[in-house]
Design an enzyme around this catalytic site. Structure first.
Site, mmCIF file in Angstrom:
data_model
loop_
_atom_site.group_PDB
_atom_site.id
_atom_site.type_symbol
_atom_site.label_atom_id
_atom_site.label_comp_id
_atom_site.label_asym_id
_atom_site.label_seq_id
_atom_site.Cartn_x
_atom_site.Cartn_y
_atom_site.Cartn_z
ATOM 1 C CB CYS A 115 -0.913 -0.006 1.217
ATOM 2 S SG CYS A 115 -1.849 1.504 1.432
ATOM 3 C CB CYS A 116 0.666 4.319 0.147
ATOM 4 S SG CYS A 116 -1.112 4.502 0.069
ATOM 5 N N GLY A 117 3.334 2.418 -1.520
ATOM 6 C CA GLY A 117 4.780 2.328 -1.469
ATOM 7 C C GLY A 117 5.311 1.714 -0.194
#
Length: 266
Positions: A107-109
């Protein structure tokens, strides 16, 4: 019909071996059904205030509506508990299904893979900026202000409180029987009134769970302060999303768990 956020009720109280009949105050909860373009989307259980703000905050933070600009009309039908929205975008049925399912993603990097809701992967934000700094004294002052102004909690003991604040004091406060609802009410109000979150911190009365930290990331705040404890998963997410978490803010004590550089020391 309009509802009060608290309701008087006759109770039987036992104290020190003595019983008495008396009036007590309890928190009110009502069901709210959200309909977008005539289609039923979700039913929420909520305290009966700031309903439209809560719905806007929820829909956008969960990715069901991409922007507040896509909402052409919103109307709260209080007697029946319906919120009707007209939006200028299609409702993705797959997205609604994914809300209730967990899947493995980065998630999100995030550096580690995590089981999260599918919608979380779409709407969380990593807080790369450092636009907010605060002193320990300001943290203590803000939490004291939150507790002193939490009137419904004082009366009922049955609600959660959340607030948006600057270093100087609270600018917006909301309460609800639901932890997420209180934060959604704040987010929805900010979206509808174009209030910037860049220089703000969130205050919260409850436990810092992973879901609460994810909600903070969706809202886009760099820092959350709480009088209660965090969970280990919440702190892992806060580290990855670069959110400052401060817990156990009580009397003259507090714990800074993540992203400690936002706390100014003399």
């Amino acid at each position: 019909m309009t509802y009060s956020v608290q309701t008087a009720r006759e109770i039987l109280r036992f104290r020190n071996g003595v019983e008495e009949t008396m009036m007590d105050t309890v928190a009110t909860e009502i069901p709210i059904t959200v309909k977008m373009n005539g289609e039923e989307v979700v039913t929420m259980i909520s305290s009966p205030d700031y309903i439209e703000d809560m719905v806007v905050g929820y829909l956008i933070s969960e990715g069901l509506v991409s922007s507040v600009n896509n909402i052409e009309q919103i109307r709260y039908e209080a007697p029946r508990g319906f919120v009707h929205l007209t939006v200028n975008q299609s409702i993705n049925p797959l997205h609604q299904q994914l809300q209730t399912k967990r899947y493995l993603t980065s998630c999100c990097g995030m550096s580690r893979q995590s089981f999260i809701f599918a919608s979380d992967a779409k709407t969380t934000k990593t807080m790369h900026t450092r636009s907010v700094t605060i002193t320990p004294e300001q943290c203590l002052m803000l939490m004291q202000e939150l507790q002193e102004t939490a009137n419904t909690f004082k009366e009922t003991g049955g609600v959660h409180n959340a607030a948006l604040a600057t270093q100087e004091g609270i600018v917006l406060m909301r309460m609800d029987i639901g932890r997420h609802n209180a934060l959604d009410k704040i987010y929805g109000y900010c979206l509808r009134n174009q209030i910037s979150l860049d220089d703000k911190v969130l205050l919260f009365s409850g436990r810092l769970s992973s879901e609460i930290v994810l909600k903070v990331a969706k809202i886009g705040c760099e820092m959350i302060l709480s009088k209660s404890a965090p969970t280990n998963r919440a702190l892992e997410i806060a580290e990855e999303l670069q959110i400052t978490t401060v817990g156990f803010i009580r009397q003259q004590s507090m714990n800074v768990y993540t992203m400690q550089e936002r706390i100014k020391r003399s």
